[in-house]
Structures are given as C-alpha cells and as structure tokens.
Design an enzyme around this catalytic site. Structure first.
Site, mmCIF file in Angstrom:
data_model
loop_
_atom_site.group_PDB
_atom_site.id
_atom_site.type_symbol
_atom_site.label_atom_id
_atom_site.label_comp_id
_atom_site.label_asym_id
_atom_site.label_seq_id
_atom_site.Cartn_x
_atom_site.Cartn_y
_atom_site.Cartn_z
ATOM 1 N N HIS A 38 0.854 -1.186 0.000
ATOM 2 C CA HIS A 38 0.000 0.000 0.000
ATOM 3 C C HIS A 38 0.889 1.234 0.000
ATOM 4 O O HIS A 38 1.883 1.302 0.732
ATOM 5 C CB HIS A 38 -0.924 0.006 1.215
ATOM 6 C CG HIS A 38 -1.932 1.105 1.168
ATOM 7 N ND1 HIS A 38 -2.771 1.294 0.086
ATOM 8 C CD2 HIS A 38 -2.239 2.086 2.052
ATOM 9 C CE1 HIS A 38 -3.543 2.343 0.321
ATOM 10 N NE2 HIS A 38 -3.238 2.845 1.502
ATOM 11 N N HIS A 50 -3.373 9.028 1.225
ATOM 12 C CA HIS A 50 -3.320 7.837 0.379
ATOM 13 C C HIS A 50 -4.684 7.557 -0.217
ATOM 14 O O HIS A 50 -5.682 8.192 0.132
ATOM 15 C CB HIS A 50 -2.767 6.627 1.154
ATOM 16 C CG HIS A 50 -3.389 6.364 2.479
ATOM 17 N ND1 HIS A 50 -3.961 5.168 2.815
ATOM 18 C CD2 HIS A 50 -3.536 7.154 3.585
ATOM 19 C CE1 HIS A 50 -4.417 5.216 4.062
ATOM 20 N NE2 HIS A 50 -4.173 6.409 4.543
ATOM 21 N N CYS A 164 -3.434 2.745 -5.426
ATOM 22 C CA CYS A 164 -2.713 3.621 -4.497
ATOM 23 C C CYS A 164 -1.324 3.993 -5.007
ATOM 24 O O CYS A 164 -0.838 5.105 -4.758
ATOM 25 C CB CYS A 164 -2.610 2.953 -3.126
ATOM 26 S SG CYS A 164 -1.844 1.314 -3.150
#
Length: 244
Positions: A38, A50, A164
């Site tokens: 991530h 994010h 992401c």
C-alpha cells in the site's frame, strides 16, 4: 537467509526508519505476506495521504485476488480507536488522510525510489518499488496530494487500473500517459499483467523488460497534467457514468 533473499528481490531494500522520513516522500508498506503493498504520500506531522477503496479494503477486481488483497489501513473499532486518527478514516473512501501508524498497519516502512537507472530498475525482481521518472519538488508533491484530498478527486479505485501506487506516483511526478490521462502504469499492476506473466515463464528478465518499457519514466507518451485538470477529467467521467 530469508531476509537477504527478500532484499535482493526488492522487498526490503528501500526500508527506512521513521526518523528518515521527509515531507513529500512516497512511502509504502507490504501487506499479506508481501502479496501487495500500500502506497501513500507523507506530508509531515505524522500524516499520510493515500488512496483506498474504503472500509479498509483495496479489492474489487472480481477475481480470486479479492480474497487476498485486504486492509489498506488499520480498522480501529470498538473500544480501541486510534489515538491519532480516532479510527474515522476507515469509514471513508477514495483519497484519505490518516496517521502514519494506521497507514503502516503494523508493517515495515519503505520509501519508493525515483530517478533510478534502467539497470537498477531491471535488477528489482518485484515491481512497485521504484521508477525511472524524476520526482518534483516536495512542495509540489504535497500540494497535489492535498488538492486531491480536498476534492477526493482521483476517481474510482481499481487494483489494476487506478490504485494507491498510481496515486502516489502522480503526486510525485504529475505524469499521466497520453491525452486520455491513462493511469494504471504502476509497477505492481505491470508485474501482474498478462504480458509480464507470460514473459516470466520464459525469464524473470523478460518480465522486467516489459515493466521497464511500461514505466512512466520511460514512456514517450507520458505528459505532465495539472492536478486541477486531472480532477476535472475524473469528474467528467463520473458524470457521464451516472448519466449512462
């Protein structure tokens, strides 16, 4: 021995301590036994911006990956809310802000590399750790991230086409592919593309060569797009989708 192997394939080679963090850094953390990482932009004061699908999930591929790719952020619920975030960020979707600890979700802290040489890029057997593209100054990076947070303007999350890593790379470079503003050029997405999977059966280096050619820093059709234009484009697409 295991840690040495993981570092050689690019899983731990970018690991840093929290003391080394600088505002504007593109950071990431591995999830689920290194299946997925991530990504986000550190903006300082222990905060990270994010991009997530929401509810702590980064799924929606319609494949078996939906059962493997889970939790982009820590879900602090019940009597154990996050002392920094209050746990509220897990109930939002799209571009969000959370504390560094929630972003890491118990994982290691790593910093994505920019302006790497093609040779170094090829040496990484795992995508999603670096790019040949150059980063813009930290002030521009943070400004893009904060604008996208304010407008929640990065479109619908998709693990392959708009994820992401795409978000963080855009914040760092302002680059998209072509006049259609194509995203989905992240290292992770390219690593699992059909062409890369076929090439990997022939040789890991063939797979890496495909990733290199797809890297936004190597593409001749990559263009710099102002964040206001990108948000307007996403809004236009969303409006058309609702009308159809």
């Amino acid at each position: 021995m295991e840690s040495i192997l993981l570092e050689k394939i690019g899983l731990f080679s970018n690991k840093i301590s929290k003391d080394d963090l600088k505002p504007g850094d593109h950071i990431y953390s591995w999830r689920n036994a290194y299946i997925y990482s991530h990504h986000g932009i550190y903006i300082g004061d222990g905060k990270v911006i994010h991009f997530t699908r929401g509810g702590g999930l980064e799924i929606g591929t319609g494949t078996f990956l939906d059962k493997l790719i889970v939790s982009s952020i820590t879900n602090h619920r019940g009597d154990n809310p996050c002392p920094n975030c209050g746990g509220k960020q897990s109930n939002t979707h799209g571009v969000i802000s959370s504390c560094l600890d929630c972003f890491l979700s118990g994982g290691d802290l790593l910093r994505f590399e920019y302006s790497v040489s093609p040779a170094l890029f090829m040496s990484k057997l795992r995508g999603g750790t670096c790019t040949t593209a150059a980063s813009d100054p930290s002030e521009e990076v943070i400004s893009r991230a904060e604008f996208l947070l304010l407008r929640n303007g990065f479109g619908e999350y998709h693990v392959f086409e708009n994820n992401c890593e795409d978000f963080a790379m855009y914040c760092k470079t302002g680059l998209v592919v072509g006049r259609s503003y194509v995203l989905g050029r992240s290292g992770q997405a390219n690593s699992v593309s059909a062409a890369a999977c076929v090439a990997r059966m022939v040789s890991p280096w063939a797979s890496n060569a495909i990733r290199l050619c797809s890297d936004v820093g190597m593409r001749s059709d990559a263009v710099k797009v102002p964040v206001e234009s990108l948000v307007a484009r996403f809004n236009q697409v969303d409006t058309l989708a609702k009308e159809s």
